[in-house]
Design a protein around this motif. Structure first.
Motif, short mmCIF file in Angstrom:
data_model
loop_
_atom_site.label_atom_id
_atom_site.label_comp_id
_atom_site.label_asym_id
_atom_site.label_seq_id
_atom_site.Cartn_x
_atom_site.Cartn_y
_atom_site.Cartn_z
N HIS A 185 27.78 9.96 -19.92
CA HIS A 185 27.59 9.16 -18.70
C HIS A 185 28.67 9.46 -17.67
CE1 HIS A 185 24.51 6.69 -20.65
NE2 HIS A 185 25.28 6.70 -21.73
N ASN A 186 29.89 9.61 -18.15
CA ASN A 186 31.02 9.88 -17.29
C ASN A 186 32.13 10.47 -18.16
OD1 ASN A 186 32.20 7.60 -18.63
ND2 ASN A 186 31.19 6.25 -17.14
N ARG A 187 33.34 10.45 -17.69
CA ARG A 187 34.43 11.10 -18.42
C ARG A 187 34.88 10.31 -19.65
NH1 ARG A 187 36.97 15.06 -15.52
NH2 ARG A 187 38.92 14.67 -16.63
N THR A 188 34.44 9.08 -19.78
CA THR A 188 34.93 8.23 -20.87
C THR A 188 33.84 7.65 -21.77
OG1 THR A 188 34.91 6.30 -19.39
CG2 THR A 188 36.98 7.57 -19.56
N HIS A 189 32.58 7.74 -21.41
CA HIS A 189 31.53 7.10 -22.19
C HIS A 189 30.39 8.09 -22.50
CE1 HIS A 189 33.64 3.55 -20.75
NE2 HIS A 189 33.05 2.87 -21.71
N MET A 190 30.05 8.13 -23.78
CA MET A 190 28.94 8.94 -24.27
C MET A 190 28.07 8.06 -25.16
SD MET A 190 28.94 11.92 -27.19
CE MET A 190 28.87 10.63 -28.46
N SER A 191 26.74 8.19 -25.04
CA SER A 191 25.85 7.43 -25.92
C SER A 191 24.97 8.39 -26.71
CB SER A 191 24.98 6.45 -25.12
OG SER A 191 24.12 7.13 -24.23
N TYR A 192 24.59 7.93 -27.89
CA TYR A 192 23.66 8.68 -28.74
C TYR A 192 22.45 7.79 -29.01
CZ TYR A 192 21.56 10.94 -32.79
OH TYR A 192 20.66 11.55 -33.64
N GLU A 193 21.28 8.27 -28.59
CA GLU A 193 20.03 7.56 -28.85
C GLU A 193 19.27 8.27 -29.96
OE1 GLU A 193 18.18 5.95 -24.81
OE2 GLU A 193 18.80 8.05 -24.65
N LEU A 194 18.89 7.52 -30.97
CA LEU A 194 18.08 8.07 -32.05
C LEU A 194 16.61 7.86 -31.72
CD1 LEU A 194 18.08 9.32 -34.90
CD2 LEU A 194 18.00 6.99 -35.81
N ILE A 195 15.85 8.98 -31.68
CA ILE A 195 14.45 8.94 -31.27
C ILE A 195 13.55 9.10 -32.50
CG2 ILE A 195 12.69 9.93 -29.76
CD1 ILE A 195 15.13 8.86 -28.25
N ALA A 196 12.59 8.20 -32.67
CA ALA A 196 11.58 8.32 -33.73
C ALA A 196 10.53 9.32 -33.27
CB ALA A 196 10.95 6.97 -34.03
N SER A 197 10.37 10.39 -34.01
CA SER A 197 9.43 11.43 -33.59
C SER A 197 7.99 10.92 -33.56
CB SER A 197 9.53 12.63 -34.54
OG SER A 197 10.83 13.18 -34.54
N ARG A 198 7.65 10.00 -34.44
CA ARG A 198 6.25 9.57 -34.59
C ARG A 198 5.68 8.93 -33.34
NH1 ARG A 198 6.65 4.01 -35.69
NH2 ARG A 198 8.75 3.41 -36.39
N ASN A 199 6.55 8.30 -32.52
CA ASN A 199 6.04 7.67 -31.30
C ASN A 199 7.00 7.78 -30.12
OD1 ASN A 199 8.03 5.85 -32.00
ND2 ASN A 199 6.62 4.16 -32.48
N SER A 200 8.07 8.57 -30.29
CA SER A 200 9.07 8.81 -29.24
C SER A 200 9.80 7.55 -28.78
CB SER A 200 8.43 9.51 -28.03
OG SER A 200 7.94 10.79 -28.40
N SER A 201 9.85 6.54 -29.63
CA SER A 201 10.59 5.32 -29.30
C SER A 201 12.06 5.48 -29.67
CB SER A 201 10.00 4.12 -30.06
OG SER A 201 10.15 4.30 -31.46
N VAL A 202 12.91 4.69 -29.02
CA VAL A 202 14.34 4.69 -29.32
C VAL A 202 14.58 3.72 -30.48
CG1 VAL A 202 16.65 4.21 -28.46
CG2 VAL A 202 14.95 5.28 -26.96
N VAL A 203 15.09 4.25 -31.59
CA VAL A 203 15.33 3.43 -32.79
C VAL A 203 16.64 2.66 -32.66
CG1 VAL A 203 15.67 3.50 -35.29
CG2 VAL A 203 14.07 5.09 -34.21
N GLU A 204 17.70 3.36 -32.30
CA GLU A 204 19.02 2.76 -32.16
C GLU A 204 19.78 3.52 -31.07
OE1 GLU A 204 20.43 0.18 -33.71
OE2 GLU A 204 19.17 -0.17 -35.48
N THR A 205 20.78 2.84 -30.50
CA THR A 205 21.68 3.47 -29.53
C THR A 205 23.12 3.09 -29.86
OG1 THR A 205 20.00 3.36 -27.78
CG2 THR A 205 22.28 3.73 -27.09
N TRP A 206 24.01 4.08 -29.84
CA TRP A 206 25.43 3.83 -30.03
C TRP A 206 26.18 4.41 -28.84
CZ3 TRP A 206 22.07 5.59 -33.66
CH2 TRP A 206 21.91 4.83 -34.83
N THR A 207 27.27 3.77 -28.45
CA THR A 207 28.08 4.27 -27.35
C THR A 207 29.52 4.47 -27.82
OG1 THR A 207 26.72 3.18 -25.67
CG2 THR A 207 28.96 3.81 -25.02
#
Length: 543
Positions: free
Chosen positions: A496-518
């Motif tokens: 996002h910027n110089r200090t924050h990164m997020s990881y989104e886990l995507i379910a392949s079966r329906n392309s939904s976001v399962v979880e997000t961590w920052t």
């Protein structure tokens, strides 16, 4: 001309022998396109100069390598390109059009240089839309952002992605293969389809090893996936060679809608070298296949080296084995855990029976020395984020009692920690696991709020023929933030910027976001006091 497989002139015999076998349920090898403007994945095109399987890779901050395959050798591979689809007013050429034993195709590579940063270009290659060839649009790609560009950047990341559909991951394994831990349910989308449907949400992809799983062709044949008669379940060496190449071609054809327009940055995994044929057992016929069924294209990273051209020249690395590149705020590193781990350390597949894999460096410590020099040269004021990709993990709850202290951990972990790498991503284990930042088993007490140690991700759950791995118990490695052995997934990293990164886990079966961590990292900036830590945090370890 079409290259030979096991010997000169063998191609026609291979194609006809496959067609002459008892009818298979699904296997596409030997079929030929009709020349009606449509290409069937894995089929032989009517026009043998037709470009297939396009794939892109960054070539430094101002370059792009365009690669593709064709059934004829190209004397002078050419790419026409420009910033308008109606005006491809620039071109680049090369003499790189090569093949290897067992291959049905030639691989061409052309490097474009002097490109503007973060700019959309359009291109086409030699043979596009020729007579009786499948119709192709003018493809496009976007170049890397200039190092230091601090606008948000999103990247797709995954590992252990294989062929999808009837000849790969589907709703079932072969009738003699038993049940896989996970297969696709009817109506679910697979990872390639999910990546394509969300292609507008990321800039490029990182594939952390194990690409295509064409070396599962013998296993799939033995398990009856292509037919249950003896002629099909007990293939000849010619059949194995042909099936391997055809499955590889299908996989690249499936990936082309993505990889023709999004750079595909790959790391080496074990399936790029050690081949899965050795150890395959046909219990019904009492046949055990050994490593001598691993044919030349499947060994010593031959297929991998021929199909991909990663930016090792631009980063003083070695082939597709270790390299780095910058994009915006991020410095990306790719390493191999399979070979070249340094003096006194042997890679896990270096000395396989009948299959010598590597080493590739000019001297034993070349990769380790390169990593130290590469990280020392990173200017964290320009690229504050550093991400490393290594196929094999050193922690996973599939082995809840631990992996010991494997050679690849000995080779790399301390250097990555000393240089404050932010994220280490792995594959190999066919699960999704995220671990609290740690070093040598010591958890960083800051968690995701300005840790000193790297966040560790395992995402080998993209999917291939026999599904996912299964956790042996409810026991989880200390520091586990997330663990899933039920879901085919891929991930989306956003800086996002110089200090924050997020990881989104995507379910392949329906392309939904399962979880997000920052993850928050101060990166040398004045901390706001909520996650302050000493520069020399070492946990219980001696610095």
């Amino acid at each position: 001309m079409v290259p030979s497989l096991l010997k000169a002139g063998a191609f026609a015999g291979l194609a006809s022998s496959v067609l002459a076998q008892a009818p298979a349920k699904s296997f596409k090898c030997g079929s030929t396109d009709l020349g009606n403007g449509v290409h069937v994945p894995g089929a032989i095109p009517k026009n043998l100069d037709e470009p297939l399987q396009h794939r892109l890779a960054f070539a430094g901050s101002d370059g792009m390598t365009v690669s593709w395959s064709s059934f004829n050798k190209q004397d002078t591979p050419t790419v026409w390109y420009g910033t308008s689809p109606d005006k491809l007013d620039q071109h680049a050429t090369s003499k790189l059009s090569s093949t290897y034993p067992t291959s049905r195709t030639y691989n061409s590579h052309v490097k474009l240089t002097g490109l503007k940063p973060n700019t959309q270009y359009y291109y086409k290659v030699t043979g596009t839309n020729g007579y009786e060839a499948a119709y192709l649009p003018t493809f496009k790609f976007k170049t890397a952002r200039a190092p230091g560009d601090d606008s948000p950047l999103t990247v797709a990341t995954f590992a252990d992605l294989g062929l999808m559909g009837e000849d790969g991951l589907s709703t079932a394994t072969g009738p003699f293969g038993g049940s896989a831990h996970a297969t696709l349910e009817p109506g679910e989308t697979n990872t390639i389809q999910s990546l394509l449907s969300l292609a507008d949400t990321y800039e490029f992809s990182i594939h952390v090893g194990d690409i295509g799983y064409a070396d599962y062709s013998l296993k799939e044949a033995v398990q009856g996936l292509f037919g249950t008669d003896n002629a099909t379940t007990q293939p000849t060496r010619q059949d194995v060679a042909n099936h391997y190449e055809c499955m590889s071609e299908q996989f690249f054809d499936q990936m082309r809608p993505i990889t023709a327009q999004k750079p595909w940055m790959v790391s080496p995994g074990n399936h790029e070298a050690n081949c899965d044929n050795g150890g395959t057992t046909d219990e019904r016929a009492n046949i055990t296949y050994t490593d001598d069924w691993c044919l030349p294209g499947q060994t010593n990273f031959t297929w991998f080296s021929e199909h991909f051209k990663m930016p090792s020249y631009e980063s003083n690395g070695r082939g597709n084995f270790w390299y780095s590149f910058d994009n915006g705020m991020v410095h990306f590193i790719s390493l191999t855990a399979e070979t070249d781990l340094g003096e006194g350390l042997t890679g896990p597949i270096e000395n396989s029976t009948n299959n010598q894999n590597g080493p590739f460096g000019a001297y034993p410590n070349e990769q380790v020395d390169w990593l130290q020099k590469d990280l020392a040269a990173v200017d964290r004021n320009v690229t504050p984020w550093v991400v490393a990709s290594i196929h094999r993990p050193w922690i996973t709850s599939v082995e809840p009692d631990g992996l010991g202290y494997p050679a690849w951990q000995q080779a790399f972990e301390r250097t990555l920690w000393e240089n404050e790498v932010d994220l280490i991503q792995h594959g190999h284990v066919h699960t999704t696991e995220l671990f609290q930042p740690q070093y040598n088993g010591t958890l960083d007490e800051r968690g995701l709020d300005n840790p000193r140690a790297p966040l560790i991700l395992v995402n080998g759950a993209a999917g291939h023929y026999d599904g996912l791995d299964e956790f042996p118990s409810d026991k989880r490695i200390n520091g586990t933030l997330y663990a899933n052995d039920q879901e085919f997934t891929w991930g989306r990293l956003t800086f996002h910027n110089r200090t924050h990164m997020s990881y989104e886990l995507i379910a392949s079966r329906n392309s939904s976001v399962v979880e997000t961590w920052t993850l928050r990292r101060a990166h040398g900036e004045t901390d706001d006091g909520h996650g302050s830590r000493g520069k020399k945090w070492c946990g219980r370890l001696k610095c």
